[in-house]
Design a protein around this motif. Structure first.
Motif, short mmCIF file in Angstrom:
data_model
loop_
_atom_site.label_atom_id
_atom_site.label_comp_id
_atom_site.label_asym_id
_atom_site.label_seq_id
_atom_site.Cartn_x
_atom_site.Cartn_y
_atom_site.Cartn_z
N GLN A 292 -7.28 1.17 -0.40
CA GLN A 292 -7.84 0.05 0.44
C GLN A 292 -8.96 0.90 1.34
N PHE B 282 -10.68 -6.50 -3.80
CA PHE B 282 -11.76 -7.64 -3.38
C PHE B 282 -12.10 -7.72 -2.14
N GLU B 283 -11.19 -6.99 -1.06
CA GLU B 283 -11.32 -7.12 0.32
C GLU B 283 -12.75 -6.96 0.86
N GLY B 284 -13.14 -7.94 1.78
CA GLY B 284 -14.55 -7.69 2.43
C GLY B 284 -15.61 -7.90 1.38
N VAL C 93 -17.21 -10.17 -5.93
CA VAL C 93 -15.67 -10.39 -6.39
C VAL C 93 -16.03 -10.96 -7.93
N ASP D 181 -5.93 -0.80 -4.54
CA ASP D 181 -5.53 -1.37 -3.38
C ASP D 181 -6.25 -2.33 -2.52
N GLU D 182 -6.28 -3.63 -2.79
CA GLU D 182 -7.18 -4.52 -2.30
C GLU D 182 -8.65 -4.52 -2.68
N GLU E 275 -3.24 -7.35 -3.84
CA GLU E 275 -4.28 -8.14 -3.56
C GLU E 275 -3.76 -9.40 -2.90
N HIS E 276 -4.38 -9.70 -1.98
CA HIS E 276 -4.08 -11.04 -1.17
C HIS E 276 -4.58 -12.17 -1.76
N ASN E 277 -5.68 -12.17 -2.58
CA ASN E 277 -6.33 -13.30 -2.97
C ASN E 277 -5.68 -13.54 -4.50
N GLN F 162 -17.45 -0.26 -3.92
CA GLN F 162 -16.10 -0.29 -4.59
C GLN F 162 -16.29 -0.10 -6.21
N SER G 99 0.86 -1.45 -0.10
CA SER G 99 0.09 0.00 0.01
C SER G 99 0.91 1.19 -0.10
#
Length: 197
Positions: free
Chosen positions: A45, A126-128, A134, A123-124, A154-156, A105, A3
């Motif tokens: 994010q 797809f989060e939450g 998604v 920044d992220e 992204e973490h995914n 989003q 980030s």
């Protein structure tokens, strides 16, 4: 550091050292509005929408710092943006904070595209979000990448590898791997070797 990297690219943080080359020019140290005028859009994010403002007002804020004549990228008119996010057409006069997380989003991405944009930083994204949302956003990003360059933090991993052409993996602020995304998506042994996952 991921980030932080995006914030440095957008001028929200000043780099401690080094250069940021964009379109042949060093943009390190430029202000955020000046960087936005160069055609860089940013979705932070957590979305960063303005509570109490409608979807249309949030979109118009995205055009404030940018030209809208396609001189620095594609001119993303409201009509063009709503083609990618048709659900927002029905919500233009709804306060953004009354929308679902997925719709918020969409507004954040639409706002980042407003005006002339050739590089979109996510920044992220797809989060939450619920799986159906998604999938909807994934489809939109897959279409958008044909028109604008996209950098996604992204973490995914599976989602981002399915979208990406190239991967830059960071650990503690340093790049430890760069290469094509496809082998990391399809070869789990290679993924474990490179990413320890």
């Amino acid at each position: 550091g991921k980030s932080t990297l995006l914030k440095a690219l957008t001028g929200l943080l000043k780099p401690a050292s080094g250069a940021i080359r964009y379109n042949g020019k060093d943009i390190a140290g430029l202000s955020a509005p000046d960087i936005a005028r160069l055609g860089i859009g940013y979705v932070p994010q957590g979305r960063g929408l303005f509570a109490g403002m409608t979807v249309a007002e949030n979109l118009s804020l995205g055009r404030l710092a940018r030209k809208t004549d396609s001189s620095n990228g594609i001119a993303w008119s409201e009509e063009k943006i709503l083609h990618y996010f048709p659900r927002l057409k029905e919500r233009l006069h709804t306060p953004a904070d009354f929308l679902s997380g997925g719709e918020q989003q969409m507004v954040a991405v639409a706002r980042a595209l407003s005006g002339n944009v050739r590089l979109l930083l996510l920044d992220e994204p797809f989060e939450g979000l619920a799986p159906a949302v998604v999938q909807e956003l994934f489809t939109v990003f897959d279409q958008l990448r044909r028109e604008v360059s996209i950098v996604i933090v992204e973490h995914n991993l599976d989602l981002v590898l399915a979208l990406a052409d190239r991967v830059f993996a960071l650990e503690r602020g340093a790049v430890f791997h760069t290469g094509p995304a496809e082998p990391l998506l399809t070869d789990l042994t290679y993924r474990k070797q490179i990413l320890w996952l």
